[in-house]
Design a protein around this motif. Structure first.
Motif, PDB file in Angstrom:
ATOM      1  N   UNK A 251      54.847  39.873  38.782  1.00  0.00           N
ATOM      2  CA  UNK A 251      53.579  39.671  38.059  1.00  0.00           C
ATOM      3  C   UNK A 251      52.529  40.659  38.559  1.00  0.00           C
ATOM      4  N   UNK A 252      51.574  41.010  37.698  1.00  0.00           N
ATOM      5  CA  UNK A 252      50.474  41.856  38.168  1.00  0.00           C
ATOM      6  C   UNK A 252      49.696  41.156  39.275  1.00  0.00           C
ATOM      7  N   UNK A 253      49.117  41.939  40.177  1.00  0.00           N
ATOM      8  CA  UNK A 253      48.446  41.370  41.357  1.00  0.00           C
ATOM      9  C   UNK A 253      47.330  40.412  40.975  1.00  0.00           C
ATOM     10  N   UNK A 254      47.292  39.349  41.739  1.00  0.00           N
ATOM     11  CA  UNK A 254      46.290  38.311  41.525  1.00  0.00           C
ATOM     12  C   UNK A 254      44.955  38.753  42.143  1.00  0.00           C
TER      13      UNK A 254
END
Lengths: 207, 187
Positions: A70-73
């Motif tokens: 997932x893209x960085x939080x």
């Protein structure tokens, strides 16, 4: 040859989407027609076969793999969640940070020489002298300097970040305390604060 | 469960990835199963299932929260699988055999209530044969059959997932059922 309509009814039945009249027609036909009954059984068998294959499980590390891709939080969210899951720890660490901050800033501010104001104290080049034969009443506090005691002090002596010399003729009626390291100093501050708190509660009683 | 999912989705929209982890846990098996039955290959299935979850996450803001999340997720997964199948080369049926043996490995890991070796082997062979026949179905029948009989979804849900009128879904299921019957009648 059976009407195409019967096959259609079978499918409607299998879709669980058939009305009672049509179901009746289908049942009657199946009882009288072996060919259609065979087809109907084959269809039901086929469905049972297909359903029997339905228990494949995802690999054990599936969720971890998805999350890692997932893209960085955003940092903010991470912080919010951390605070939510550890409220006590968050409060404690915030308190600790503020405490340490204030302690160190006072410690650094306190680098200048200072001495409590009392009669008979002589100050020379960051050295406080209690002259011979003189008596100083009250507690003496010296910061960032030396204290030479040749006379008498009627009270406690505290030397913060400095040194004290007690001459043979010198005399202190109260306690002598030297604070040199930052942790000593914190300890001293805590004791002092505690003492003040106790004093606040003591006063109304004595008054 | 829908209520939990809705709550988690709200957290995900705020950017909470741990909440998304819970959603993945809930749906991972059904999405993986859907992809495996569509593609017939374990690695591709994992790839596509992961891709489906990632796309759902990235596009979560476009998800209409009044609808069922699973419907939306299955739609993403089904479309990904169909795209993948279309891109495949014609030597696809050779893959299907490999997929069968992979399926066999996985079934052998599932503990059975009655560990009779002969019976187990028999059912494994049967499942392998069924999987092979499902993979031979044209893509439009296959997706409808898999959603109906493996995911056990209602016709209405399938029509939402495939974005097709109910009648079309029914026709596809009927044709798929008929094709499977022809192949499996003597098993």
């Amino acid at each position: 040859m059976c009407p195409e309509q019967i096959i259609e009814l079978m499918h409607e039945y299998l879709d669980e989407d058939i009305d009672q009249d049509k179901e009746q027609i289908l049942r009657e036909h199946l009882q009288s027609c072996n060919e259609c009954a065979l087809i109907f059984n084959e269809l039901k068998k086929t469905i049972a076969f297909v359903k029997s294959t339905s228990h494949v499980q995802a690999p054990a590390d599936f969720t971890a793999n998805v999350l890692s891709r997932l893209p960085k939080e955003k940092k903010k969210v991470w912080m919010q969640r951390w605070v939510k899951t550890h409220p006590l720890l968050a409060a404690a660490s915030l308190f600790f940070i503020l405490m340490m901050g204030s302690v160190f800033s006072t410690w650094n501010q306190d680098r200048e020489f200072s001495v409590s104001k009392q009669k008979n104290l002589v100050v020379k080049n960051n050295t406080v002298i209690v002259p011979k034969g003189e008596t100083v009443k009250g507690n003496v506090i010296v910061r960032n300097g030396k204290l030479k005691i040749e006379g008498e002090i009627q009270g406690d002596v505290t030397v913060i970040n400095g040194e004290k010399y007690l001459a043979s003729a010198g005399h202190v009626t109260g306690q002598i305390e030297e604070v040199n390291e930052v942790f000593d100093w914190i300890w001293y501050h805590m004791k002092k604060t505690a003492q003040e708190v106790v004093d606040i509660f003591d006063h109304p009683k004595t008054e | 469960m829908e209520a939990i999912v809705k709550k988690r989705i709200k957290q995900v929209i705020k950017g909470d990835q741990d909440a998304y982890g819970e959603i993945v846990e809930i749906y991972k098996n059904s999405v993986y199963q859907l992809c495996f039955r569509m593609l017939g290959n374990r690695h591709e299935a994992e790839d596509m299932a992961q891709e489906a979850f990632i796309r759902a996450f990235v596009n979560i803001k476009s998800f209409n929260q009044n609808l069922k999340f699973s419907t939306w997720l299955f739609r993403i997964a089904t479309n990904l699988c169909i795209d993948r199948m279309r891109k495949k080369k014609p030597d696809y049926y050779l893959d299907a055999d490999v997929a069968g043996t992979e399926g066999l490995n996985m079934y052998s890991q599932i503990p059975s209530d009655t560990p009779l070796p002969e019976k187990e082997l028999e059912s494994l062979e049967l499942q392998e044969a069924v999987q092979k026949e499902i993979l031979k179905l044209p893509e439009k029948y296959r997706s409808a059959i898999v959603l109906k009989y493996i995911e056990e979804l209602s016709l209405n849900e399938i029509s939402e997932i495939l974005d097709l009128p109910l009648g079309t879904v029914k026709t596809r299921i009927h044709r798929g059922r008929e094709a499977l019957r022809q192949q499996l009648r003597y098993v």
